[in-house]
Design a protein around this motif. Structure first.
Motif, PDB file in Angstrom:
ATOM      1  N   PRO A  39      34.879   7.329   1.908  1.00  0.00           N
ATOM      2  CA  PRO A  39      34.810   6.679   3.227  1.00  0.00           C
ATOM      3  C   PRO A  39      33.980   5.391   3.188  1.00  0.00           C
ATOM      4  CG  PRO A  39      34.478   9.050   3.446  1.00  0.00           C
ATOM      5  CD  PRO A  39      34.504   8.760   1.977  1.00  0.00           C
ATOM      6  N   ASN A  40      34.450   4.384   3.877  1.00  0.00           N
ATOM      7  CA  ASN A  40      33.800   3.064   3.825  1.00  0.00           C
ATOM      8  C   ASN A  40      32.347   3.107   4.275  1.00  0.00           C
ATOM      9  OD1 ASN A  40      36.315   2.235   3.116  1.00  0.00           O
ATOM     10  ND2 ASN A  40      36.793   1.187   5.039  1.00  0.00           N
ATOM     11  N   ASP A  41      32.061   3.919   5.293  1.00  0.00           N
ATOM     12  CA  ASP A  41      30.724   3.868   5.883  1.00  0.00           C
ATOM     13  C   ASP A  41      29.640   4.499   5.024  1.00  0.00           C
ATOM     14  OD1 ASP A  41      31.657   6.440   6.235  1.00  0.00           O
ATOM     15  OD2 ASP A  41      30.750   6.710   8.210  1.00  0.00           O
TER      16      ASP A  41
ATOM     17  N   PRO B 266      23.330  10.931  -1.675  1.00  0.00           N
ATOM     18  CA  PRO B 266      22.927  11.897  -0.650  1.00  0.00           C
ATOM     19  C   PRO B 266      22.134  11.234   0.481  1.00  0.00           C
ATOM     20  CG  PRO B 266      22.530  12.774  -2.834  1.00  0.00           C
ATOM     21  CD  PRO B 266      22.910  11.340  -3.023  1.00  0.00           C
ATOM     22  N   GLY B 267      21.261  10.275   0.124  1.00  0.00           N
ATOM     23  CA  GLY B 267      20.521   9.557   1.166  1.00  0.00           C
ATOM     24  C   GLY B 267      21.445   8.780   2.072  1.00  0.00           C
ATOM     25  N   LYS B 268      22.488   8.203   1.502  1.00  0.00           N
ATOM     26  CA  LYS B 268      23.429   7.383   2.279  1.00  0.00           C
ATOM     27  C   LYS B 268      24.219   8.229   3.266  1.00  0.00           C
ATOM     28  CE  LYS B 268      25.549   3.321   2.825  1.00  0.00           C
ATOM     29  NZ  LYS B 268      24.846   2.101   3.283  1.00  0.00           N
ATOM     30  N   ILE B 269      24.532   9.456   2.908  1.00  0.00           N
ATOM     31  CA  ILE B 269      25.322  10.289   3.821  1.00  0.00           C
ATOM     32  C   ILE B 269      24.446  10.948   4.881  1.00  0.00           C
ATOM     33  CG2 ILE B 269      27.018  10.747   2.005  1.00  0.00           C
ATOM     34  CD1 ILE B 269      25.939  13.660   1.925  1.00  0.00           C
ATOM     35  N   GLY B 270      23.111  10.827   4.739  1.00  0.00           N
ATOM     36  CA  GLY B 270      22.226  11.383   5.753  1.00  0.00           C
ATOM     37  C   GLY B 270      21.611  12.714   5.408  1.00  0.00           C
ATOM     38  N   ALA B 271      21.699  13.125   4.137  1.00  0.00           N
ATOM     39  CA  ALA B 271      21.055  14.381   3.732  1.00  0.00           C
ATOM     40  C   ALA B 271      19.541  14.184   3.638  1.00  0.00           C
ATOM     41  CB  ALA B 271      21.618  14.849   2.393  1.00  0.00           C
TER      42      ALA B 271
ATOM     43  N   GLY C 154      37.183  19.212  -3.441  1.00  0.00           N
ATOM     44  CA  GLY C 154      37.471  17.960  -4.112  1.00  0.00           C
ATOM     45  C   GLY C 154      37.837  16.831  -3.174  1.00  0.00           C
ATOM     46  N   VAL C 155      37.198  16.801  -1.996  1.00  0.00           N
ATOM     47  CA  VAL C 155      37.526  15.794  -0.978  1.00  0.00           C
ATOM     48  C   VAL C 155      36.232  15.195  -0.425  1.00  0.00           C
ATOM     49  CG1 VAL C 155      38.564  15.422   1.300  1.00  0.00           C
ATOM     50  CG2 VAL C 155      39.681  16.947  -0.348  1.00  0.00           C
ATOM     51  N   PHE C 156      36.228  13.852  -0.258  1.00  0.00           N
ATOM     52  CA  PHE C 156      35.144  13.176   0.455  1.00  0.00           C
ATOM     53  C   PHE C 156      35.462  13.248   1.947  1.00  0.00           C
ATOM     54  CE2 PHE C 156      34.508  11.138  -3.675  1.00  0.00           C
ATOM     55  CZ  PHE C 156      33.126  11.035  -3.748  1.00  0.00           C
ATOM     56  N   GLU C 157      34.791  14.146   2.649  1.00  0.00           N
ATOM     57  CA  GLU C 157      35.069  14.303   4.083  1.00  0.00           C
ATOM     58  C   GLU C 157      34.558  13.080   4.848  1.00  0.00           C
ATOM     59  OE1 GLU C 157      34.122  18.301   5.585  1.00  0.00           O
ATOM     60  OE2 GLU C 157      33.789  18.848   3.491  1.00  0.00           O
ATOM     61  N   SER C 158      35.426  12.485   5.656  1.00  0.00           N
ATOM     62  CA  SER C 158      35.061  11.253   6.358  1.00  0.00           C
ATOM     63  C   SER C 158      34.082  11.501   7.492  1.00  0.00           C
ATOM     64  CB  SER C 158      36.317  10.567   6.895  1.00  0.00           C
ATOM     65  OG  SER C 158      37.001  11.424   7.795  1.00  0.00           O
ATOM     66  N   SER C 159      33.955  12.757   7.918  1.00  0.00           N
ATOM     67  CA  SER C 159      33.067  13.079   9.034  1.00  0.00           C
ATOM     68  C   SER C 159      31.643  13.403   8.598  1.00  0.00           C
ATOM     69  CB  SER C 159      33.635  14.273   9.827  1.00  0.00           C
ATOM     70  OG  SER C 159      33.787  15.396   8.973  1.00  0.00           O
ATOM     71  N   ILE C 160      31.296  13.102   7.347  1.00  0.00           N
ATOM     72  CA  ILE C 160      30.023  13.587   6.811  1.00  0.00           C
ATOM     73  C   ILE C 160      28.820  13.033   7.572  1.00  0.00           C
ATOM     74  CG2 ILE C 160      29.933  11.789   5.017  1.00  0.00           C
ATOM     75  CD1 ILE C 160      28.644  15.444   4.766  1.00  0.00           C
ATOM     76  N   LYS C 161      28.858  11.770   7.964  1.00  0.00           N
ATOM     77  CA  LYS C 161      27.697  11.220   8.687  1.00  0.00           C
ATOM     78  C   LYS C 161      27.602  11.812  10.090  1.00  0.00           C
ATOM     79  CE  LYS C 161      25.878   7.249   7.758  1.00  0.00           C
ATOM     80  NZ  LYS C 161      25.547   5.813   7.574  1.00  0.00           N
ATOM     81  N   GLU C 162      28.731  12.081  10.700  1.00  0.00           N
ATOM     82  CA  GLU C 162      28.725  12.764  11.996  1.00  0.00           C
ATOM     83  C   GLU C 162      28.100  14.150  11.851  1.00  0.00           C
ATOM     84  OE1 GLU C 162      31.902  14.412  15.395  1.00  0.00           O
ATOM     85  OE2 GLU C 162      32.636  13.331  13.617  1.00  0.00           O
ATOM     86  N   ILE C 163      28.425  14.810  10.735  1.00  0.00           N
ATOM     87  CA  ILE C 163      27.902  16.157  10.471  1.00  0.00           C
ATOM     88  C   ILE C 163      26.387  16.121  10.301  1.00  0.00           C
ATOM     89  CG2 ILE C 163      27.837  17.947   8.677  1.00  0.00           C
ATOM     90  CD1 ILE C 163      30.897  17.416   8.335  1.00  0.00           C
ATOM     91  N   THR C 164      25.880  15.202   9.473  1.00  0.00           N
ATOM     92  CA  THR C 164      24.434  15.161   9.229  1.00  0.00           C
ATOM     93  C   THR C 164      23.670  14.742  10.480  1.00  0.00           C
ATOM     94  OG1 THR C 164      24.628  12.912   8.329  1.00  0.00           O
ATOM     95  CG2 THR C 164      24.720  14.724   6.756  1.00  0.00           C
ATOM     96  N   ASN C 165      24.234  13.814  11.234  1.00  0.00           N
ATOM     97  CA  ASN C 165      23.577  13.391  12.485  1.00  0.00           C
ATOM     98  C   ASN C 165      23.487  14.546  13.475  1.00  0.00           C
ATOM     99  OD1 ASN C 165      23.148  10.743  11.665  1.00  0.00           O
ATOM    100  ND2 ASN C 165      25.100  10.002  12.479  1.00  0.00           N
ATOM    101  N   LEU C 166      24.530  15.342  13.527  1.00  0.00           N
ATOM    102  CA  LEU C 166      24.572  16.486  14.442  1.00  0.00           C
ATOM    103  C   LEU C 166      23.452  17.483  14.127  1.00  0.00           C
ATOM    104  CD1 LEU C 166      26.114  17.972  16.710  1.00  0.00           C
ATOM    105  CD2 LEU C 166      27.598  18.934  14.941  1.00  0.00           C
ATOM    106  N   ILE C 167      23.243  17.742  12.848  1.00  0.00           N
ATOM    107  CA  ILE C 167      22.189  18.689  12.444  1.00  0.00           C
ATOM    108  C   ILE C 167      20.822  18.134  12.826  1.00  0.00           C
ATOM    109  CG2 ILE C 167      21.108  19.850  10.484  1.00  0.00           C
ATOM    110  CD1 ILE C 167      23.901  20.913  11.332  1.00  0.00           C
TER     111      ILE C 167
END
Length: 949
Positions: free
Chosen positions: A39-41, A686-691, A650-663
């Motif tokens: 995902p681009n973001d 991992p830092g970029k995706i919000g972990a 085996g997939v880069f889920e595009s909603s990953i930042k939405e997921i980390t923000n939600l938590i």
């Protein structure tokens, strides 16, 4: 092409092959492929800030200069670590041999009979020395084994009705300090109360379910625990004993007292100190507890022809099957080190071990006697190798350091000295001279050794051990070399063909990365020497921590966890400590996606959290609506989300930042499982995706070899708010200012093999690391494209791309009478180890080729899979005799006079032309798993001794 660059050696695809591969996947460039995959973001907008890449020659010089900064003193510190002699025949033929160190966990038993036999020898050796009924095939270190002993005894306590609610665990004050620290870490989350005291004053009250004692004690005293054990049994309290493996050659085995668990380390059986690891722990118990024993067990079974075969027994304990109900993590083993220790036992045999143990003991007795002549008296009434002396420790330490000698100083009035296998009479005289100088007394040189003192006591060993033929046959180097080679030939390792196991990256372990492990300037350093003696180690470890911190986009790293599973646990314990420091002790809910690695829920339960499962969508992604619903429902108590990224599918889920923000909105922290970091390095983080925290599998992404199922290193990298809680050590300062207690025994875990990951990063540099990730993704998509018309890919990203791995669906073949395991076994006939079978989805295969494989090898694998697909077409449910269900085909089958199968011998053994050029013969037909579990056989005893049917 600059062949001087390490990246050109590490990455398998050649420049002239790239265009053809891109055309196959319909991509103009690797850049386009990455754009369509990640995902681009979350893509990184800058290069990693790492040192310039070194070529292999430059790195060899660099690492040698670092090694010279380490000071190699003679260390008599003990505390569970002793310098040992690694027999050259084992160092050259096992430790330095890719046929052993690149082998994978023996899930496909038919092509792992060699290492399985070596591990069965290990179990037999441990069972004999401890006199326990059942031993496993190793654990991570002695302290971990002690914690597992406590957990096992806690789990089985309910068998005694009086003890069903007992939660107190007695620990002798003679236990090793690093063991006590780990017991304290593991006990708190599961509500076990540790009570420390003198075992001779223990009252055996009702609140206790178990007790743990050390044999010999931490400063060398040997206690007779027979009466203690008898009283414990009378009071339904189970007993664990931490026993020095070499001492058991001379001391009576704890199993003869009726104890429940015996554990320890096999480091002194031919394994380098390595500044703390890796070393293989051992764990032995009663057969009554076989369903609770941690780690893996190697068992004897039979194959389709009724011949004796080996395999991992009781595999139902696997985390991905039992998840949060799992009793152990089958991955927590140190197989390569256990194999080396087992060969040490085979090489020396019972008489050789007795000679070594006698020499150690006699030197300790002789040293004590000479020091007594100087007026320095030792306190241990009975001892094996360690004497405890009352004297001016400060004065002794000053002189000892001047003479490049390390002792252990429990306090200012005590000096503890542990003699080891490498200690010579000259060394003994040097020790004596240190005390003589401190006392300003002249001393005479020791010329000969006194007899031992153990022999005169009731604790002298009377039980025979290692009577099996294997321990009495290979004592010359020629004989052992041939035995090692005989076993190696039975195993398929990375030096034969690609091992494409999804989620368990089997990439190249370059020789230039491995060579420093054989250097004694890295190998002969005790983990508790003064830190200034390990300056080379500290420079390397500190830089490696910085590199991993940069790669993950976090603020700090701890290298202490010595496996991926330990990393998971450490990450969750740091999150738990963070919440507690903020006054949020009630936050105990851990959200775990249904698609997560099975170790995730098990680790969460170990950390004292309650697991709530989050659903997955039909496309295999996290169901964000279900996640939102559960995050809101448990908002007040939410501790963490565990997420694997890219996903296990085996997939880069595009909603990953939405997921980390939600938590984060609901007060939780995000733990990212780093098993798939191979698809992130240099492209995202991992830092970029919000972990907030992740563990890394250095034994996967960062090139530490799998070694047949260990060594491994699982460091954790954390965001700024979690830095204060990184783990500590009771003897050497590590971790943050509010550090959690120890996760493993040694301060920096398996420090020796961290050299491999350090080398990997230094030689690839930022550009090479990024290219490695890109080619890992390219290779997976190339296989996906080549197999598309034969096997459907179960999950893909939004633009149709796989990450670094992909799952093919084999469930439809049941109509032909073919299961996915039949495909796995047929691949053996083509010379390949099967990809990951039936995980994370039953009836599928997860394929991960890694960046180290070239196009030719990828094509061979794809050709094999396509040929097997054609073979499946010929199969029917009514015809049980076919190429797949009979696979694998052995040489013995092919050379029999009779051939009753409805296909030719050539079809069975040489299905494609490339197989003829490099045929790998499995040494056994398909093993019978159920038979082996019904008749559990875990030592070298004859099969007739076990059969019950």
């Amino acid at each position: 092409m600059n062949t001087n660059l390490f990246a050109s050696r590490h990455i398998g695809v050649r420049p002239d092959e790239l265009r053809e591969m891109l055309d196959s996947i319909d991509a103009e460039s690797i850049g386009q492929l990455i754009f369509e995959t990640i995902p681009n973001d979350i893509q990184l907008d800058r290069e990693l800030n790492l040192p310039p890449a070194l070529n292999e020659y430059e790195f060899a010089n660099h690492i040698q200069l670092l090694a010279q900064k380490n000071k190699i003193y003679k260390s008599y510190i003990g505390l569970g670590y002793h310098e040992a002699i690694v027999p050259a025949v084992i160092q050259r033929n096992v430790l330095e041999n890719p046929g052993w160190y690149t082998a994978y966990t023996p899930y496909q038993a038919e092509i792992a009979q060699g290492r399985l036999e070596a591990l069965l020898n290990f179990q037999t050796m441990i069972s004999d020395l401890t006199q326990m009924e059942l031993a496993n095939a190793s654990l991570l270190d002695e302290a971990t084994a002690a914690a597992e002993a406590m957990s096992l005894l806690f789990a089985v306590r309910s068998k005694a009705k009086k003890k069903a609610k007992a939660n107190k665990f007695f620990v002798s004050n003679e236990v090793l300090p690093q063991t006590l620290a780990l017991l304290q870490t593991r006990s708190t989350p599961i509500d076990i109360e540790i009570v420390i005291g003198n075992h001779e004053e223990f009252d055996f009250s009702e609140g206790f379910f178990g007790a743990l004692v050390q044999y010999p004690g931490k400063t060398g005293k040997v206690f007779d625990y027979e009466n203690f054990t008898k009283k414990a049994i009378e009071n339904e309290i189970k007993v664990a004993v931490g026993a020095d493996i070499m001492s058991l050659v001379k001391l009576e085995a704890p199993g003869n007292w009726g104890v429940d668990v015996v554990y320890g380390t096999t480091q002194r059986f031919g394994i380098p100190l390595g500044y703390g690891g890796p070393h293989a722990a051992y764990f032995a118990t009663k057969e009554d507890y076989k369903r609770n024993i941690p780690g893996r067990i190697i068992g004897v079974t039979r194959d389709l022809d009724g011949n004796r075969s080996l395999r991992m027994a009781l595999q139902t304990r696997e985390q991905h099957i039992k998840r949060d109900r799992a009793t152990s993590n089958i991955c927590t083993a140190q197989v390569l080190l256990a194999v080396m220790s087992s060969f040490y036992g085979v090489f020396h045999g019972p008489k050789g071990l007795q000679n070594i143990a006698n020499q150690i003991h006699q030197k300790a007795v002789s040293l004590a006697n000479e020091l007594e002549k100087l007026g320095v008296y030792q306190e241990n009434e009975l001892y094996f190798d360690t004497i405890s002396l009352k004297t001016d420790a400060t004065k002794i330490e000053k002189i000892a350091l001047q003479k490049e000698v390390n002792f252990y100083y429990p306090d200012q009035e005590t000096v503890s000295i542990s003699i080891n296998e490498t200690t010579s009479i000259e060394d003994i005289n040097k020790i004596i001279s240190i005390f003589a100088e401190a006392l300003t007394i002249e001393n005479k040189k020791l010329e000969s050794l006194l007899p031992g003192i153990i022999e005169t006591t009731n604790l002298s060993r009377k039980t025979e051990f290692l009577n099996h033929e294997v321990f009495n046959s290979f004592h010359s180097e020629t004989a052992l070399m041939r035995y090692i080679k005989k076993l190696e030939r039975k195993d398929l390792a990375l030096n034969h063909s690609m091992i494409s196991l999804g989620s368990c990256t089997m990439k190249l372990n370059a020789a230039s990365e491995m060579l420093p492990l054989s250097n004694p300037q890295w190998g002969n350093i005790h983990p508790y020497v003064p830190v200034n003696q390990a300056a080379g180690y500290h420079e390397m470890l500190s830089e490696l921590e910085d590199y991993l911190t940069e790669i993950t986009g976090f603020s700090a790293t701890s290298l202490q966890p010595n496996s991926g599973a330990q990393g998971e646990y450490a990450g969750l314990m740091v999150i738990k400590a963070y919440h507690e420091a903020n006054g949020n002790t009630h936050r105990n809910i851990c959200l775990v996606p249904s698609s997560a690695h099975g170790t995730n829920p098990a680790s969460a339960v170990m950390a004292g959290m309650k697991v709530v499962v989050v659903k997955a969508t039909d496309k295999g992604n996290i169901d964000v609506d279900d996640l939102r619903s559960k995050a809101e429902k448990y908002s007040d108590n939410l501790a963490a989300l565990m997420v694997t990224y890219p996903s296990t599918h085996g997939v880069f889920e595009s909603s990953i930042k939405e997921i980390t923000n939600l938590i984060h909105q609901h007060g939780g922290q995000v733990y990212m499982d780093g098993a798939n970091m191979n698809a992130q390095v240099g492209l995202t983080s991992p830092g970029k995706i919000g972990a907030d925290v992740c563990h890394l599998n250095l034994h996967k992404t960062f090139a530490i070899p799998h070694g047949g199922g260990g060594p491994g290193v699982g460091p954790i990298c954390v965001a700024e708010q979690l830095v204060p809680f990184l783990p500590s050590n009771p003897l050497i300062k590590t971790g943050g200012e509010n550090a959690i207690s120890a996760i493993s025994a040694a301060p920096w875990g398996s420090a020796l093999v961290c050299l491999i990951s350090y080398a990997y990063i230094r030689m690839l540099g930022a550009e090479g690391l990024k290219s490695s990730t890109e080619y890992a993704i390219l290779n997976a998509n190339y296989i996906k494209a080549r197999l598309a018309n034969y096997y459907p890919t179960l999950y893909s990203g939004e633009r149709g791309r796989a990450a670094h791995e992909m799952i093919i669906d084999c469930r439809d073949f049941k109509k032909n009478g073919i299961e996915v395991k039949d495909i796995a076994k047929r691949l053996i006939d083509y010379g390949f180890h099967a990809p990951t079978v039936s995980f994370p989805v039953a009836g599928t295969m997860m394929i991960e080729p890694t960046e180290s494989e070239g196009k030719a090898e990828l094509d061979r694998f794809c050709d094999a899979m396509i040929a097997i697909r054609e073979e499946i077409k010929e199969c029917t449910k009514d015809q049980s005799e076919n190429l797949l269900t009979n696979a694998p085909h052995t040489q013995a089958m092919l050379t029999k006079d009779e051939w009753s199968f409805p296909y030719s011998r050539k079809q069975a053994a040489y299905p494609l032309a490339f197989v003829e050029e490099n045929k790998f013969w499995p040494s056994t037909r398909r093993v019978d798993e159920a038979y082996g579990d019904r008749n559990l056989m875990c030592t070298c005893a004859p099969i007739e001794d076990y059969i019950t049917e």
